[in-house]
Scaffold this active site. Sequence first.
Site, mmCIF file in Angstrom:
data_model
loop_
_atom_site.group_PDB
_atom_site.id
_atom_site.type_symbol
_atom_site.label_atom_id
_atom_site.label_comp_id
_atom_site.label_asym_id
_atom_site.label_seq_id
_atom_site.Cartn_x
_atom_site.Cartn_y
_atom_site.Cartn_z
ATOM 1 N N ASN A 282 11.605 20.783 -44.277
ATOM 2 C CA ASN A 282 11.244 19.363 -44.110
ATOM 3 C C ASN A 282 10.717 19.145 -42.678
ATOM 4 O O ASN A 282 10.740 20.068 -41.865
ATOM 5 C CB ASN A 282 12.498 18.526 -44.391
ATOM 6 C CG ASN A 282 13.521 18.685 -43.284
ATOM 7 O OD1 ASN A 282 13.650 19.764 -42.704
ATOM 8 N ND2 ASN A 282 14.237 17.642 -42.980
ATOM 9 N N CYS A 284 11.715 17.855 -39.810
ATOM 10 C CA CYS A 284 12.462 18.188 -38.571
ATOM 11 C C CYS A 284 13.068 19.584 -38.604
ATOM 12 O O CYS A 284 13.765 19.999 -37.664
ATOM 13 C CB CYS A 284 13.490 17.105 -38.297
ATOM 14 S SG CYS A 284 12.708 15.474 -38.133
ATOM 15 N N GLU A 286 15.439 21.096 -40.465
ATOM 16 C CA GLU A 286 16.823 21.420 -40.803
ATOM 17 C C GLU A 286 17.030 21.711 -42.284
ATOM 18 O O GLU A 286 18.115 22.133 -42.676
ATOM 19 C CB GLU A 286 17.752 20.271 -40.357
ATOM 20 C CG GLU A 286 17.675 18.979 -41.165
ATOM 21 C CD GLU A 286 16.558 18.048 -40.717
ATOM 22 O OE1 GLU A 286 15.666 18.505 -39.990
ATOM 23 O OE2 GLU A 286 16.573 16.862 -41.116
HETATM 24 O O1 CDP Z 1 18.695 8.929 -39.274
HETATM 25 P P1 CDP Z 1 17.807 9.006 -40.465
HETATM 26 O O2 CDP Z 1 18.526 9.087 -41.765
HETATM 27 O O3 CDP Z 1 16.829 7.862 -40.486
HETATM 28 O O4 CDP Z 1 16.887 10.319 -40.370
HETATM 29 P P2 CDP Z 1 16.968 11.640 -39.470
HETATM 30 O O5 CDP Z 1 18.295 12.291 -39.624
HETATM 31 O O6 CDP Z 1 16.503 11.341 -38.094
HETATM 32 O O7 CDP Z 1 15.888 12.562 -40.157
HETATM 33 C C1 CDP Z 1 16.186 13.271 -41.339
HETATM 34 C C2 CDP Z 1 14.932 13.651 -42.045
HETATM 35 O O8 CDP Z 1 14.285 12.474 -42.527
HETATM 36 C C3 CDP Z 1 13.868 14.303 -41.191
HETATM 37 O O9 CDP Z 1 14.073 15.660 -40.983
HETATM 38 C C4 CDP Z 1 12.654 14.055 -42.049
HETATM 39 O O10 CDP Z 1 12.624 14.933 -43.140
HETATM 40 C C5 CDP Z 1 12.896 12.656 -42.539
HETATM 41 N N1 CDP Z 1 12.226 11.630 -41.694
HETATM 42 C C6 CDP Z 1 10.950 11.202 -42.014
HETATM 43 O O11 CDP Z 1 10.386 11.684 -42.976
HETATM 44 N N2 CDP Z 1 10.303 10.265 -41.268
HETATM 45 C C7 CDP Z 1 10.890 9.731 -40.186
HETATM 46 N N3 CDP Z 1 10.232 8.820 -39.469
HETATM 47 C C8 CDP Z 1 12.187 10.138 -39.832
HETATM 48 C C9 CDP Z 1 12.833 11.096 -40.615
#
Ligand code: CDP
Length: 583
Positions: A282, A284, A286
């Site tokens: 994905n 980021c 992970e």
């Molecule tokens: O905190 P939150 O649940 O918003 O997300 P995060 O843990 O910062 O990010 C988890 C995953 O959500 C990332 O690795 C991306 O796959 C996705 N993501 C995204 O698609 N677009 C964003 N602006 C932020 C996160």
Amino acid sequence: NFEGQAPKNWLKINLTPNARVVLEKRYLKQIDGQVIETPEDMIYRVANVIAAIEEEKYGKGEKETRALAKEFYTIMANLEFMPNSPTLMNAGRDLGQLSACFVLPIEDSMEDIFDAIKNAAIIHKSGGGTGFSFSRLRPKNSMVRSTGGVASGPISFMKVFNSATEAVKQGGTRRGANMGILKVDHPDILDFIQCKEDNKEITNFNISVGITEEFMKAVREERDYDLINPHSGEAAGKLSAREVFAKIVDHAWQNGEPGIVFLDRLNESNPTPQLGKIEATNPCGEQPLLPNEACNLGSINLKLMVTEKNGKMVINWERLSHVTRLAVRFLDNVIDANQYPLKIIDEVVKGNRKIGLGVMGFADMLILLQTSYATEEAVDYAEKVMKFIQTEARIESQRLAEERGTFPNYESSIYDGVMKLRNATLTTIAPTGTISMICAASSGVEPLFAVAYTKTVMDGTSLVEVNPLFETFAKEYNFYSPELMRKIAEKGTVLGLPEVPNWVQEIFTTAQETSPEWHIRIQAAFQKYTDNAVSKTINFANSATREDIAEAYRLADELNCKGLTVYRDGSREEQVLSTGTTV
Ligand code: CDP
């Protein structure tokens, strides 16, 4: 559509003003720009929709389902657990898409490329992020039989993906994010390594080079390695492994990209090798996934898993066990409550039932335990906590397997005959960018970003934001003063401030003050007990050399990390957050 207000006598959420703003802007239901649900209503909506699956699908009684909804509600209202943003935003609403992570396949044909672009747009609209491997596309300038022309190659197509993402941005709830991966033996690898050099054309992508064991061996042995044309399967020249490695390092040194991902290692822990290889993650990094697979994430707030016992702060294992087990049940239910954007994704996801439970607030936990991040003790805590979570998560997934059956692809999976699990993977460490803000916790497993910083608000006044734990310590140990807080916000650090006791300075070290080696050792400690991967940035001082970066890659490899993202202070014009400036 789920309509409902949280019962008045249920727990109220204790939110910071910042958290409230984040929720109001993007998470709470609105009609004509008016917010029409409270944060409690939001959690109530999510808890009900996710619990209701047990009544609809597993034949549980209404009373039991209602009690479960209240348990889900409680761990979220306490800010002890949060699912990924799409679940909070979309559960019980029209979109109904609950996963943060997707990987889409790109085969070497025009139809496939543009299908992937269309599918990515649909996913971005729902708040999900997409990862792609571009490794199957034929290199630029190779022949296209049907037209007699020449191929444009992976990098030029990445620009098309990027523009599509840019256009969808206006409509979606959050900025669309992509991961682009190219295998190190692709003939266009040199172009790929430098494709974000000017940082203007591929802005909606993180990029990573897919490193193989064979390549790392060639680097160590200082020899050439073969490039392979993915279209013909034939060798397409050779490159010096050292030179390519140096080029990756040089670009990462310049602006943090590309990252690296150890592809063979992702596949060593691929739980379902019978279904094919993992080629991408994905955005980021992970969450490694198979083509057309999605995963929903959730994180436990470690800041709240500490308690006082006989006058000493210790980890609250009992509570951590309770929250872990409920979280696994919650995330497994999310798989069934989810409305997937494509039928094929629905099928692939339900075959493996991957979930990604992780943590946030690790740095906060260490502070409460009065431990500095850059120590053996912190590495021990990281291993102990994650081992515990993995063990508890497996116990719950085994229980669910007995009740609901193993994941359908269990046979021939790496767990076949070892342990019956409901989910092919259980743990992932997400960045928790937004949910850590909602929970007022330090993000993921990162050290503190700053002890205090200055925030310029709309009307131009500057406010000093102080880490809440630091404020508590300062007041408790009698060194609090508004002037000191302002001074810290300007410096961004407490190191060397005579007003702050030495032992407090030590436990409030920030990401910048933590050496790359300790960053990597903490990442590796979490990785040891994580099924998927760990989101982590390895911070370097501006003065760090290219050799320092190369050394970090070698250490990450040696310590069995699945990938590495580095950032040298000041190397990118736009820094998302920085001390002493506007946020
Ligand atoms: O905190 P939150 O649940 O918003 O997300 P995060 O843990 O910062 O990010 C988890 C995953 O959500 C990332 O690795 C991306 O796959 C996705 N993501 C995204 O698609 N677009 C964003 N602006 C932020 C996160």
